[in-house]
Scaffold this motif. Structure first.
Motif, PDB file in Angstrom:
ATOM      1  N   UNK A   1     -20.161  38.322 -54.396  1.00  0.00           N
ATOM      2  CA  UNK A   1     -20.278  36.871 -54.330  1.00  0.00           C
ATOM      3  C   UNK A   1     -21.692  36.481 -54.735  1.00  0.00           C
ATOM      4  N   UNK A   2     -21.771  35.464 -55.582  1.00  0.00           N
ATOM      5  CA  UNK A   2     -23.034  35.109 -56.208  1.00  0.00           C
ATOM      6  C   UNK A   2     -23.437  33.687 -55.855  1.00  0.00           C
ATOM      7  N   UNK A   3     -24.411  33.542 -54.983  1.00  0.00           N
ATOM      8  CA  UNK A   3     -24.851  32.190 -54.664  1.00  0.00           C
ATOM      9  C   UNK A   3     -25.616  31.568 -55.818  1.00  0.00           C
ATOM     10  N   UNK A   4     -25.366  30.303 -56.025  1.00  0.00           N
ATOM     11  CA  UNK A   4     -26.212  29.549 -56.922  1.00  0.00           C
ATOM     12  C   UNK A   4     -27.374  29.003 -56.119  1.00  0.00           C
ATOM     13  N   UNK A   5     -27.637  27.746 -56.249  1.00  0.00           N
ATOM     14  CA  UNK A   5     -28.742  27.117 -55.530  1.00  0.00           C
ATOM     15  C   UNK A   5     -28.231  26.605 -54.186  1.00  0.00           C
ATOM     16  N   UNK A   6     -28.371  27.457 -53.181  1.00  0.00           N
ATOM     17  CA  UNK A   6     -27.968  27.135 -51.821  1.00  0.00           C
ATOM     18  C   UNK A   6     -29.233  26.846 -51.020  1.00  0.00           C
ATOM     19  N   UNK A   7     -29.197  25.841 -50.176  1.00  0.00           N
ATOM     20  CA  UNK A   7     -30.399  25.403 -49.475  1.00  0.00           C
ATOM     21  C   UNK A   7     -30.774  26.387 -48.382  1.00  0.00           C
ATOM     22  N   UNK A   8     -31.519  27.409 -48.742  1.00  0.00           N
ATOM     23  CA  UNK A   8     -31.990  28.432 -47.816  1.00  0.00           C
ATOM     24  C   UNK A   8     -33.502  28.587 -47.961  1.00  0.00           C
ATOM     25  N   UNK A   9     -34.088  29.420 -47.089  1.00  0.00           N
ATOM     26  CA  UNK A   9     -35.520  29.700 -47.182  1.00  0.00           C
ATOM     27  C   UNK A   9     -35.861  30.359 -48.516  1.00  0.00           C
ATOM     28  N   UNK A  10     -34.953  31.183 -49.035  1.00  0.00           N
ATOM     29  CA  UNK A  10     -35.183  31.861 -50.314  1.00  0.00           C
ATOM     30  C   UNK A  10     -35.373  30.838 -51.434  1.00  0.00           C
TER      31      UNK A  10
ATOM     32  N   UNK B   1      -7.673  50.744 -45.286  1.00  0.00           N
ATOM     33  CA  UNK B   1      -8.023  49.310 -45.213  1.00  0.00           C
ATOM     34  C   UNK B   1      -9.538  49.183 -45.172  1.00  0.00           C
ATOM     35  N   UNK B   2     -10.057  48.276 -45.958  1.00  0.00           N
ATOM     36  CA  UNK B   2     -11.492  48.017 -45.919  1.00  0.00           C
ATOM     37  C   UNK B   2     -11.873  46.895 -46.859  1.00  0.00           C
ATOM     38  N   UNK B   3     -12.963  46.256 -46.535  1.00  0.00           N
ATOM     39  CA  UNK B   3     -13.498  45.175 -47.362  1.00  0.00           C
ATOM     40  C   UNK B   3     -15.001  45.397 -47.547  1.00  0.00           C
ATOM     41  N   UNK B   4     -15.416  45.501 -48.800  1.00  0.00           N
ATOM     42  CA  UNK B   4     -16.826  45.630 -49.144  1.00  0.00           C
ATOM     43  C   UNK B   4     -17.192  44.426 -50.000  1.00  0.00           C
ATOM     44  N   UNK B   5     -18.204  43.694 -49.564  1.00  0.00           N
ATOM     45  CA  UNK B   5     -18.623  42.487 -50.270  1.00  0.00           C
ATOM     46  C   UNK B   5     -20.129  42.579 -50.485  1.00  0.00           C
ATOM     47  N   UNK B   6     -20.534  42.436 -51.721  1.00  0.00           N
ATOM     48  CA  UNK B   6     -21.955  42.486 -52.053  1.00  0.00           C
ATOM     49  C   UNK B   6     -22.461  41.081 -52.345  1.00  0.00           C
ATOM     50  N   UNK B   7     -23.510  40.693 -51.652  1.00  0.00           N
ATOM     51  CA  UNK B   7     -24.123  39.407 -51.919  1.00  0.00           C
ATOM     52  C   UNK B   7     -25.068  39.588 -53.107  1.00  0.00           C
ATOM     53  N   UNK B   8     -24.728  38.970 -54.221  1.00  0.00           N
ATOM     54  CA  UNK B   8     -25.498  39.143 -55.451  1.00  0.00           C
ATOM     55  C   UNK B   8     -26.188  37.830 -55.808  1.00  0.00           C
ATOM     56  N   UNK B   9     -26.099  37.421 -57.045  1.00  0.00           N
ATOM     57  CA  UNK B   9     -26.749  36.194 -57.507  1.00  0.00           C
ATOM     58  C   UNK B   9     -26.079  35.768 -58.799  1.00  0.00           C
TER      59      UNK B   9
END
Length: 263
Positions: free
Chosen positions: A185-194, A136-144
């Motif tokens: 998972x690929x964020x679009x334009x999310x209101x963050x400092x980045x 059992x395991x979950x690997x999630x990469x925050x991409x773009x």
């Protein structure tokens, strides 16, 4: 829906603010034990205290720079020592600096490679073996969303993040028989400092203001607004859950409809 995360042990990288913090908060709300890291010790300790106070979850802060292999390995070792194992890994290292082709020196590609690709490979290699053994395991990469639709002025992200997707897709295939999923998972334009930093860079280049550039970004989104970090975190938390057991090798954008491609 019971996401089955009560008592699971999660590691969330770059979680002192922005999307990483939102995901750590979401996992903590579901009852997971969470280890979070950041290069800034003061910020990550404060984030841990605030998340724990809000959720009642066990939250362990670690000062670490995941672009440094020794730090990445120490992060996983600390999480394992504190909570016994690592069930969920959320890789995240922030984005490489903005810039176009003529603005970006060749040396910057090496730095982006260490930050954006090698951090993922190191972290995944540290946890995949134990996940395979437990089944059992979950690997999630925050991409773009740049992996599906290159973004102007982000040549480093456009180049290096695509390699993360290739790595993840291959790992997903090999780990699937062991009930270990690997997704992006690929964020679009999310209101963050980045996003504010990108808007500021564009304002400097275009002779406009940060507010003008933020409004211009929002105008490109079919939903007509930037996303909220919690909206993005909800997708990542689902992928970390038992409910997402049949989702692997996927690259999912959370972007308000920006990406127009069919896949």
């Amino acid at each position: 829906m019971d996401l089955g995360l009560e008592g699971k042990s999660a590691v969330v990288c770059a979680a002192s603010r922005g999307l990483g913090r939102a995901i750590a908060l979401g996992l903590a709300r579901e009852g997971a034990d969470v280890t979070i890291c950041s290069r800034d010790e003061g910020r990550i300790r404060q984030a841990a205290e605030e998340i724990a106070a809000e959720t009642g979850a066990n939250v362990h802060p670690v000062q670490a720079d995941v672009s440094n292999p020794a730090d990445a390995k120490r992060l996983i070792a600390e999480a394992r020592s504190r909570f016994g194992q690592v069930d969920i890994l959320l890789t995240n290292a922030g984005g490489p600096p903005p810039g176009g082709f003529f603005d970006t020196p060749v040396e910057s590609y090496d730095e982006a490679h260490r930050l954006t690709l090698m951090s993922v490979i190191t972290l995944v290699n540290e946890v995949a073996g134990e996940m395979k053994e437990r089944g059992w395991g979950r690997i999630i990469n925050l991409a773009s969303l740049s992996v599906k639709q290159p973004v102007d002025g982000l040549i480093l992200s456009n180049t290096i993040r695509a390699a993360v997707i290739g790595f993840a897709k291959t790992a997903a295939t090999e780990l699937a028989p062991h009930n270990v999923t690997v997704n992006n998972v690929c964020p679009g334009l999310i209101h963050t400092d980045r996003i504010a930093e990108i808007a500021n860079a564009r304002a400097t280049a275009n002779g406009t203001s940060e507010q003008d550039e933020m409004a211009a970004m929002a105008a490109t989104i079919p939903m007509g607004r930037l996303g909220d970090p919690a909206e993005f975190a909800n997708v990542a938390v689902f992928l970390a859950s038992e409910a997402a057991c049949y989702v692997t090798g996927a690259t999912i954008q959370v972007d308000g409809g920006v990406v127009k491609s069919l896949l």
